[in-house]
Design a protein around this motif. Sequence first.
Motif, PDB file in Angstrom:
ATOM      1  N   VAL A  90      41.126   5.270  50.848  1.00 22.68           N
ATOM      2  CA  VAL A  90      40.466   5.104  49.890  1.00 22.68           C
ATOM      3  C   VAL A  90      40.010   6.103  48.953  1.00 22.68           C
ATOM      4  O   VAL A  90      39.565   5.667  47.579  1.00 22.68           O
ATOM      5  CB  VAL A  90      38.646   5.223  50.924  1.00 22.68           C
ATOM      6  CG1 VAL A  90      37.762   4.899  49.991  1.00 22.68           C
ATOM      7  CG2 VAL A  90      38.893   3.651  51.863  1.00 22.68           C
ATOM      8  N   ASP A  91      40.230   7.381  49.249  1.00 21.71           N
ATOM      9  CA  ASP A  91      40.208   7.835  48.070  1.00 21.71           C
ATOM     10  C   ASP A  91      40.742   7.854  46.833  1.00 21.71           C
ATOM     11  O   ASP A  91      40.243   8.286  45.526  1.00 21.71           O
ATOM     12  CB  ASP A  91      39.992  10.205  48.509  1.00 21.71           C
ATOM     13  CG  ASP A  91      41.692   9.965  49.320  1.00 21.71           C
ATOM     14  OD1 ASP A  91      42.257   9.292  49.285  1.00 21.71           O
ATOM     15  OD2 ASP A  91      42.355  11.231  48.851  1.00 21.71           O
ATOM     16  N   VAL A  92      42.619   6.826  47.540  1.00 25.48           N
ATOM     17  CA  VAL A  92      42.734   6.508  46.092  1.00 25.48           C
ATOM     18  C   VAL A  92      41.930   5.605  44.815  1.00 25.48           C
ATOM     19  O   VAL A  92      42.720   5.884  43.747  1.00 25.48           O
ATOM     20  CB  VAL A  92      44.193   6.442  46.444  1.00 25.48           C
ATOM     21  CG1 VAL A  92      45.242   6.030  45.657  1.00 25.48           C
ATOM     22  CG2 VAL A  92      45.125   7.687  47.441  1.00 25.48           C
ATOM     23  N   LEU A  93      41.995   4.785  45.774  1.00 26.42           N
ATOM     24  CA  LEU A  93      40.841   3.848  45.672  1.00 26.42           C
ATOM     25  C   LEU A  93      39.718   4.144  44.511  1.00 26.42           C
ATOM     26  O   LEU A  93      39.293   4.081  43.443  1.00 26.42           O
ATOM     27  CB  LEU A  93      40.628   2.940  46.214  1.00 26.42           C
ATOM     28  CG  LEU A  93      41.722   2.228  47.393  1.00 26.42           C
ATOM     29  CD1 LEU A  93      40.858   1.838  48.480  1.00 26.42           C
ATOM     30  CD2 LEU A  93      42.458   1.353  46.580  1.00 26.42           C
ATOM     31  N   ASN A  94      39.035   5.468  45.239  1.00 27.46           N
ATOM     32  CA  ASN A  94      37.312   5.816  44.264  1.00 27.46           C
ATOM     33  C   ASN A  94      38.282   6.405  42.716  1.00 27.46           C
ATOM     34  O   ASN A  94      38.045   6.658  41.701  1.00 27.46           O
ATOM     35  CB  ASN A  94      37.563   6.936  45.113  1.00 27.46           C
ATOM     36  CG  ASN A  94      35.889   6.264  45.822  1.00 27.46           C
ATOM     37  OD1 ASN A  94      35.499   4.931  45.676  1.00 27.46           O
ATOM     38  ND2 ASN A  94      36.621   6.922  47.563  1.00 27.46           N
ATOM     39  N   ARG A  95      39.158   7.470  42.831  1.00 28.07           N
ATOM     40  CA  ARG A  95      40.204   7.954  41.950  1.00 28.07           C
ATOM     41  C   ARG A  95      40.547   6.428  40.661  1.00 28.07           C
ATOM     42  O   ARG A  95      40.223   6.765  39.779  1.00 28.07           O
ATOM     43  CB  ARG A  95      41.399   8.514  42.044  1.00 28.07           C
ATOM     44  CG  ARG A  95      42.271   9.242  40.950  1.00 28.07           C
ATOM     45  CD  ARG A  95      43.527  10.231  41.593  1.00 28.07           C
ATOM     46  NE  ARG A  95      44.475   8.756  41.724  1.00 28.07           N
ATOM     47  CZ  ARG A  95      45.442   9.465  42.985  1.00 28.07           C
ATOM     48  NH1 ARG A  95      45.288  10.299  43.836  1.00 28.07           N
ATOM     49  NH2 ARG A  95      46.123   7.805  43.452  1.00 28.07           N
ATOM     50  N   THR A  96      41.093   5.562  41.683  1.00 25.76           N
ATOM     51  CA  THR A  96      41.234   4.532  40.015  1.00 25.76           C
ATOM     52  C   THR A  96      39.929   4.106  39.704  1.00 25.76           C
ATOM     53  O   THR A  96      40.098   3.534  38.285  1.00 25.76           O
ATOM     54  CB  THR A  96      41.770   3.306  41.061  1.00 25.76           C
ATOM     55  OG1 THR A  96      43.213   3.724  41.849  1.00 25.76           O
ATOM     56  CG2 THR A  96      42.669   2.476  40.267  1.00 25.76           C
TER      57      THR A  96
END
Length: 99
Positions: A90-96
């Motif tokens: 989910v942290d990758v999605l937030n970064r996106t």
Amino acid sequence: MNERPPHLVSPSIPDLPEGTLLRLAPGEWSHCRTVPDGHAPDVTVCRLHRNVTRQDGAGLWVWIVGHEHPSCTWPHVESHPPCLQLVVRVDVLNRTVEP
């Protein structure tokens, strides 16, 4: 006791519109038989399964389905159902989605 127990709190998962391009590094995704371990897939998101999450030492993960980019966007590739299913941190999605 007014607080909900932690296991009943819905995780905060960002909205990813259909067509969002995710550029994933090794370790940011898991559970896809068609993509070899250590590969850095680019995925065009079709759907995010907010109700299918898991938590481990690396963080919170969520299931997504989509198409491998750019091979599924080339003119000679016919339209077809999503060809990738994997879990993404989910942290990758937030970064996106961050500006």
